[in-house]
Design a protein around this motif. Structure first.
Motif, short mmCIF file in Angstrom:
data_model
loop_
_atom_site.label_atom_id
_atom_site.label_comp_id
_atom_site.label_asym_id
_atom_site.label_seq_id
_atom_site.Cartn_x
_atom_site.Cartn_y
_atom_site.Cartn_z
N ALA A 1 0.51 -1.40 0.06
CA ALA A 1 0.32 0.25 -0.38
C ALA A 1 0.87 0.81 -0.08
O ALA A 1 0.72 1.69 -0.91
CB ALA A 1 -1.33 0.23 1.19
N VAL A 2 1.59 1.37 0.46
CA VAL A 2 2.80 2.40 0.49
C VAL A 2 3.35 2.76 -0.67
O VAL A 2 3.54 3.89 -1.18
CB VAL A 2 3.52 2.36 2.30
CG1 VAL A 2 4.33 2.90 1.85
CG2 VAL A 2 3.24 2.42 3.21
N ASN A 3 4.18 1.09 -0.74
CA ASN A 3 4.50 1.68 -2.11
C ASN A 3 3.71 2.44 -3.43
O ASN A 3 4.19 2.49 -3.75
CB ASN A 3 5.51 0.00 -2.79
CG ASN A 3 6.66 -0.08 -3.64
OD1 ASN A 3 7.12 1.13 -4.00
ND2 ASN A 3 5.95 -0.90 -4.92
N ALA A 4 2.69 1.76 -3.52
CA ALA A 4 1.90 1.84 -5.01
C ALA A 4 1.66 3.74 -4.16
O ALA A 4 1.52 4.13 -5.47
CB ALA A 4 0.47 1.40 -4.53
N TYR A 5 1.35 3.69 -2.87
CA TYR A 5 0.99 5.16 -2.66
C TYR A 5 2.30 6.43 -3.28
O TYR A 5 1.80 7.03 -3.88
CB TYR A 5 1.04 6.07 -1.15
CG TYR A 5 0.76 7.36 -0.90
CD1 TYR A 5 -0.54 8.05 -1.47
CD2 TYR A 5 1.83 7.92 -0.17
CE1 TYR A 5 -0.11 9.15 -0.71
CE2 TYR A 5 1.43 9.11 0.28
CZ TYR A 5 0.68 9.75 0.21
OH TYR A 5 0.40 10.95 -0.18
N HIS A 6 3.38 6.47 -2.89
CA HIS A 6 4.66 6.52 -3.41
C HIS A 6 4.79 6.70 -4.66
O HIS A 6 5.22 7.40 -5.81
CB HIS A 6 6.10 5.78 -2.57
CG HIS A 6 6.01 6.58 -1.61
ND1 HIS A 6 6.15 7.31 -0.23
CD2 HIS A 6 5.77 5.87 -0.22
CE1 HIS A 6 6.61 7.87 0.28
NE2 HIS A 6 5.47 6.99 0.87
N LEU A 7 4.43 5.49 -5.79
CA LEU A 7 4.89 5.23 -7.15
C LEU A 7 3.01 6.51 -7.75
O LEU A 7 3.92 6.82 -9.03
CB LEU A 7 4.30 4.54 -7.67
CG LEU A 7 5.02 3.40 -7.41
CD1 LEU A 7 5.03 1.80 -7.91
CD2 LEU A 7 6.94 3.36 -7.85
N ARG A 8 2.36 6.28 -7.01
CA ARG A 8 1.10 7.71 -7.11
C ARG A 8 1.31 9.03 -7.63
O ARG A 8 1.47 10.23 -8.13
CB ARG A 8 -0.26 6.99 -6.60
CG ARG A 8 -1.24 5.62 -7.21
CD ARG A 8 -2.30 6.16 -6.46
NE ARG A 8 -2.44 6.16 -5.26
CZ ARG A 8 -2.42 5.10 -4.50
NH1 ARG A 8 -2.50 3.76 -4.95
NH2 ARG A 8 -2.44 5.32 -3.45
N LEU A 9 2.06 8.99 -6.43
CA LEU A 9 3.17 10.59 -5.82
C LEU A 9 4.38 10.61 -7.20
O LEU A 9 4.17 12.09 -6.83
CB LEU A 9 3.46 10.87 -4.82
CG LEU A 9 2.46 11.29 -4.02
CD1 LEU A 9 3.49 11.03 -1.99
CD2 LEU A 9 1.86 11.68 -2.99
N ALA A 10 4.89 9.61 -7.71
CA ALA A 10 6.12 10.21 -8.56
C ALA A 10 5.16 10.30 -9.20
O ALA A 10 6.85 10.48 -10.81
CB ALA A 10 6.94 9.09 -8.35
#
Length: 60
Positions: A47-56
């Motif tokens: 979940a955290v990894n997906a969130y960071h990818l969305r932010l990027a």
């Protein structure tokens, strides 16, 4: 791992090293098997990894 006690971190680090997932020595941690580390982590990692990818601006 904010708020975790040193002995708790040491116990987990030793267990992960015995499993061949990480190597740690003198305050340094190296990832030996990333896939195994991701598998043994809680669901929050994805979940955290997906969130960071969305932010990027990247797709997970």
């Amino acid at each position: 791992m904010l708020g975790a006690r040193r002995n708790a971190v040491s116990l987990v680090a030793h267990a992960l090293q015995r499993a061949g997932i990480i190597h740690h020595s003198h305050g340094r941690i190296g990832i030996v098997d990333r896939q195994a580390l991701e598998t043994t982590s809680c669901d929050c990692y994805s979940a955290v990894n997906a969130y960071h990818l969305r932010l990027a601006g990247a797709e997970p």
